[in-house]
Design a protein around this motif. Structure first.
Motif, short mmCIF file in Angstrom:
data_model
loop_
_atom_site.label_atom_id
_atom_site.label_comp_id
_atom_site.label_asym_id
_atom_site.label_seq_id
_atom_site.Cartn_x
_atom_site.Cartn_y
_atom_site.Cartn_z
N CYS A 187 0.84 -1.20 0.00
CA CYS A 187 0.00 0.00 0.00
C CYS A 187 0.88 1.25 0.00
N THR A 201 -2.18 5.30 2.54
CA THR A 201 -3.21 4.26 2.40
C THR A 201 -2.85 3.09 3.31
N GLN A 260 -4.23 -1.26 4.47
CA GLN A 260 -5.11 -2.40 4.27
C GLN A 260 -4.92 -3.34 5.46
N GLN A 267 -7.05 -8.62 -0.71
CA GLN A 267 -7.80 -7.47 -1.22
C GLN A 267 -7.25 -6.98 -2.55
N CYS A 269 -6.02 -0.80 -1.73
CA CYS A 269 -5.79 -0.27 -0.39
C CYS A 269 -6.76 0.87 -0.14
N ASN A 270 -6.99 1.19 1.12
CA ASN A 270 -7.93 2.23 1.52
C ASN A 270 -7.20 3.51 1.87
N ARG A 271 -7.70 4.62 1.37
CA ARG A 271 -7.11 5.92 1.69
C ARG A 271 -7.38 6.25 3.15
#
Length: 267
Positions: free
Chosen positions: A131, A135, A137, A142, A145-147
């Motif tokens: 990531c 970001t 995870q 997955q 990745c998530n901000r």
């Protein structure tokens, strides 16, 4: 399908793995690689089907083992699936690609979920991608990745972050979900590292504001204006630099040969 005996008194059937397609012969022929003669007295050899290969004695075809394949007929070996692809069953004629969220397995007999802190958005990848900064995870397998959230400001200290984003101290400069030292108008008694931007002491750090420890409160402090001045004497950054003429804790002291203004309270 037969040959004459040495004394010429009888005809003998060709053995398994051999054939004879002509009459009045003294010997049988070996089947070519990729073909077999599974019975006695064969007049021709049979090609091995896709998904299989001929054994060395040419008596039978063997199925490709899991992790390998053969897409052509009449072959004497199978090919290993490329990394990022796999087969689970024997006799495969094609390899399956690893799905997004997974990466190739060296055994070629399945795929491995991407580890927390990484992801893969494409098919048939050999390595998952860490990531990027800003970001995270927290779970495996997955596709992305998530901000990090911006309210409150949060950041990640390095790529491949697998935990929740760190909630920034009010005095931390967390532009673009990354930590760049203290903000202008704030000060730290020592040089800061990438891990000094904040901390989350609450179990989740999501449903309520983060609680900062006494250490964190003491590490980054606000430069309270002196007199009619402003907090701008503290320039911030990793080293908590002071504007010209100022030094000491909270940049509140005047350097030698500088004096404090009675009007502004600054040097």
């Amino acid at each position: 399908g037969a040959y004459s005996s040495e004394d010429g008194t009888s005809c003998l059937l060709c053995d398994l793995g051999k054939f004879q397609d002509a009459a009045a012969q003294s010997a049988c022929k070996n089947c070519a690689d990729g073909s077999i003669a599974p019975g006695m007295g064969s007049q021709a050899c049979q090609q091995c089907a896709p998904g299989s290969y001929s054994e060395p004695d040419h008596r039978a075809c063997a199925s490709c083992t899991p992790g390998s394949y053969q897409d052509k007929a009449g072959q004497d070996s199978c090919s290993i699936c490329p990394l990022g692809a796999y087969t689970l069953d024997a006799g495969a004629v094609i390899c399956q690609q690893c799905a997004p969220g997974t990466r190739g397995n060296s055994s070629r007999q399945g795929c491995i979920d991407c580890e927390p802190g990484t992801s893969s958005a494409l098919f048939a990848v050999t390595e998952c991608t860490p990531c990027p900064l800003g970001t995270h995870q927290t779970v495996g397998g997955q596709q992305g990745c998530n901000r990090c959230p911006t309210t409150p400001a949060t950041y990640t200290p390095r790529v491949g972050w697998s935990k929740k984003c760190i909630t920034c101290h009010p005095g931390a400069n967390c532009t673009y979900q990354q930590f760049f030292g203290v903000k202008r108008g704030w000060w730290s008694y020592r040089s800061l590292t990438i891990m000094d931007g904040g901390e989350i002491l609450s179990p989740d750090g999501i449903d309520h504001p983060a609680t900062f420890s006494s250490h964190m409160k003491g590490l980054i402090k606000y430069c309270k204006p002196l007199g009619r001045g402003s907090d701008a004497r503290c320039m911030g950054g990793w080293e908590s630099r002071c504007i010209e003429g100022h030094t000491g804790p909270l940049c509140s002291l005047c350097k030698p040969f500088w004096f404090r203004s009675q009007l502004t309270g600054e040097c």
